[in-house]
Scaffold this active site. Structure first.
Site, mmCIF file in Angstrom:
data_model
loop_
_atom_site.group_PDB
_atom_site.id
_atom_site.type_symbol
_atom_site.label_atom_id
_atom_site.label_comp_id
_atom_site.label_asym_id
_atom_site.label_seq_id
_atom_site.Cartn_x
_atom_site.Cartn_y
_atom_site.Cartn_z
ATOM 1 N N ASP A 1 1.824 0.387 -1.453
ATOM 2 C CA ASP A 1 2.114 0.391 -0.017
ATOM 3 C C ASP A 1 3.598 0.110 0.147
ATOM 4 O O ASP A 1 4.198 -0.605 -0.676
ATOM 5 C CB ASP A 1 1.288 -0.677 0.715
ATOM 6 C CG ASP A 1 1.420 -0.542 2.227
ATOM 7 O OD1 ASP A 1 0.583 0.159 2.830
ATOM 8 O OD2 ASP A 1 2.369 -1.110 2.803
ATOM 9 N N ARG B 1 -12.578 -0.128 -3.902
ATOM 10 C CA ARG B 1 -11.820 -1.026 -3.033
ATOM 11 C C ARG B 1 -12.711 -1.998 -2.264
ATOM 12 O O ARG B 1 -12.209 -2.900 -1.589
ATOM 13 C CB ARG B 1 -11.033 -0.196 -1.996
ATOM 14 C CG ARG B 1 -9.627 0.233 -2.361
ATOM 15 C CD ARG B 1 -8.580 -0.868 -2.278
ATOM 16 N NE ARG B 1 -8.680 -1.763 -1.160
ATOM 17 C CZ ARG B 1 -8.203 -1.522 0.056
ATOM 18 N NH1 ARG B 1 -7.606 -0.386 0.319
ATOM 19 N NH2 ARG B 1 -8.319 -2.426 1.022
ATOM 20 N N ARG C 1 -1.140 10.507 0.523
ATOM 21 C CA ARG C 1 -2.401 9.787 0.698
ATOM 22 C C ARG C 1 -3.573 10.506 0.047
ATOM 23 O O ARG C 1 -4.717 10.423 0.511
ATOM 24 C CB ARG C 1 -2.704 9.534 2.184
ATOM 25 C CG ARG C 1 -1.704 8.592 2.841
ATOM 26 C CD ARG C 1 -2.191 8.137 4.214
ATOM 27 N NE ARG C 1 -1.134 7.415 4.907
ATOM 28 C CZ ARG C 1 -0.847 7.525 6.192
ATOM 29 N NH1 ARG C 1 -1.557 8.326 6.959
ATOM 30 N NH2 ARG C 1 0.121 6.837 6.734
ATOM 31 N N ARG D 1 -8.780 6.671 1.480
ATOM 32 C CA ARG D 1 -10.066 6.526 2.154
ATOM 33 C C ARG D 1 -10.870 7.807 2.274
ATOM 34 O O ARG D 1 -12.061 7.762 2.594
ATOM 35 C CB ARG D 1 -9.846 5.921 3.543
ATOM 36 C CG ARG D 1 -9.428 4.456 3.503
ATOM 37 C CD ARG D 1 -9.066 3.943 4.883
ATOM 38 N NE ARG D 1 -7.827 4.546 5.370
ATOM 39 C CZ ARG D 1 -7.315 4.340 6.571
ATOM 40 N NH1 ARG D 1 -7.954 3.561 7.429
ATOM 41 N NH2 ARG D 1 -6.183 4.900 6.931
ATOM 42 N N TYR E 1 9.434 -2.461 10.541
ATOM 43 C CA TYR E 1 8.314 -3.398 10.404
ATOM 44 C C TYR E 1 8.799 -4.842 10.449
ATOM 45 O O TYR E 1 8.190 -5.702 11.105
ATOM 46 C CB TYR E 1 7.571 -3.155 9.088
ATOM 47 C CG TYR E 1 6.611 -1.997 9.130
ATOM 48 C CD1 TYR E 1 5.507 -2.019 9.981
ATOM 49 C CD2 TYR E 1 6.783 -0.888 8.312
ATOM 50 C CE1 TYR E 1 4.612 -0.959 10.021
ATOM 51 C CE2 TYR E 1 5.892 0.177 8.341
ATOM 52 C CZ TYR E 1 4.810 0.138 9.197
ATOM 53 O OH TYR E 1 3.932 1.188 9.241
#
Length: 355
Positions: free
Chosen positions: A87, A51, A38, A42, A162
């Site tokens: 992702d 973004r 990562r 962010r 998921y």
């Protein structure tokens, strides 16, 4: 020819002699290479800016945006490898699964996979399904030059979690109920996901990725016996499918201290350890013949410079006798991390390990 320069005698690519790929191959390095899970995300103001107003899945399908985001931490931190911005659910979206990444929640699947009939929705992935990946990696490798690009995918167990749960879970009750209660359906689901995952990794390698990482983010929820019997065969299938390309294969999961040996056995060349197990002990559990990646606790980056360096020094000390070590965090960079702390950490590791 392999994507990272072939041992078969053909001309190696620009990335072949990079510190990162040398460490993955357990060769002598000029310094311990560093990258962060990562690292593109962010924590970077430039990421938040590009973004703005763009949904996560859409951002993964725009080659120019993917290229810019992937390059941001390389420019800023001088890390030794880039990791492709995407992702783990992108290949599922690409084959037509109705899902979305909801802010503050994560991937949410509209119709969970619970029955044998549901398997029909999981068709094979073709390169045409993810043509934007091929385009983005082409752009990236031209920009990166001698800096390797890591491709990645979610492992079959994590994707299955998921799909069966319908979204993130703390208990994996539906997924585990299928695993225990309908082992044939479970095995067929993971086998199908192994094919999809392998297809996604092949697209990335053929487009120019120098290494790949398989994220089994939630494998730490499993007992070793369950992992070996019900999960490992699918991961083995993925690793075997890309073995012929000759690129290093990295395997990582969170809370997988009890599974490290099995994760290496599944076919990885490099095994990532989270912060719960010291690297020398992780290497002992994995066994010989594998490089080790990790494993500074990401929360250490919220402390002062001296503390970060002291803690990073302990990681390097634990890794001192290992054949190959790639410095990383024990999980992903947290969103509120000060980017300057990451830049200083890269510089510290490079300086402390210069040979």
């Amino acid at each position: 020819m392999s994507a990272n320069g072939s041992p078969s005698g053909q001309q190696p690519t620009a990335t072949y002699d990079s510190a990162f790929l040398k460490a993955c191959r357990r060769e002598a390095v000029p310094h311990t290479p560093v990258w962060f899970m990562r690292q593109a995300g962010r924590s970077l103001p430039e990421y938040r800016k590009v973004r703005e107003g763009v949904p996560m899945l859409e951002s993964c399908m725009r080659p120019e945006l993917v290229t810019e985001i992937t390059l941001q931490p390389v420019r800023r931190h001088h890390v030794d490898a880039a990791i492709y911005f995407s992702d783990i659910v992108v290949p599922l979206k690409a084959i037509g699964i109705d899902l979305d990444i909801k802010p503050g929640v994560g991937p949410v699947v509209e119709q969970p996979v619970r029955t044998r009939a549901d398997l029909a929705r999981l068709r094979d992935l073709t390169p045409e399904d993810v043509s934007y990946v091929t385009a983005a990696i082409g752009m990236l490798t031209r920009e990166l030059g001698a800096t390797p690009l890591i491709g990645f995918a979610g492992a079959p167990f994590t994707l299955a979690s998921y799909l069966v749960e319908g979204g993130p879970s703390r208990t994996y009750e539906n997924a585990k109920a299928m695993m225990y209660g309908d082992p044939e359906l479970w095995a067929d689901l993971l086998d199908r996901l192994a094919d999809i995952t392998a297809g996604f990794l092949k697209v990335q390698i053929e487009a120019g990725a120098s290494a790949v990482q398989l994220f089994d983010s939630w494998a730490g929820a499993l007992a070793p016996a369950d992992y070996r019997k019900s999960v490992m065969p699918a991961s083995v299938k993925v690793f075997e499918a890309v073995a012929g390309y000759g690129v290093p294969r990295i395997h990582f999961g969170v809370g997988t201290g009890e599974l490290l040996g099995l994760m290496g056995e599944a076919g990885a060349d490099v095994v990532g350890a989270d912060w719960r197990v010291p690297l020398d002990e992780a290497a002992r559990r994995v066994g010989p013949g594998k490089a080790i990646q990790g494993n500074l606790d990401p929360t250490v980056l919220f402390t002062d410079k001296d503390t970060v360096e002291a803690q990073a020094g302990e990681v390097l000390k634990a890794a001192a006798g290992l054949e190959g070590h790639v410095f990383n965090l024990g999980h992903g960079v947290m969103p509120n991390t000060d980017p300057d702390a990451l830049t200083r950490l890269v510089d510290y590791v490079h300086t402390a390990t210069a040979r």
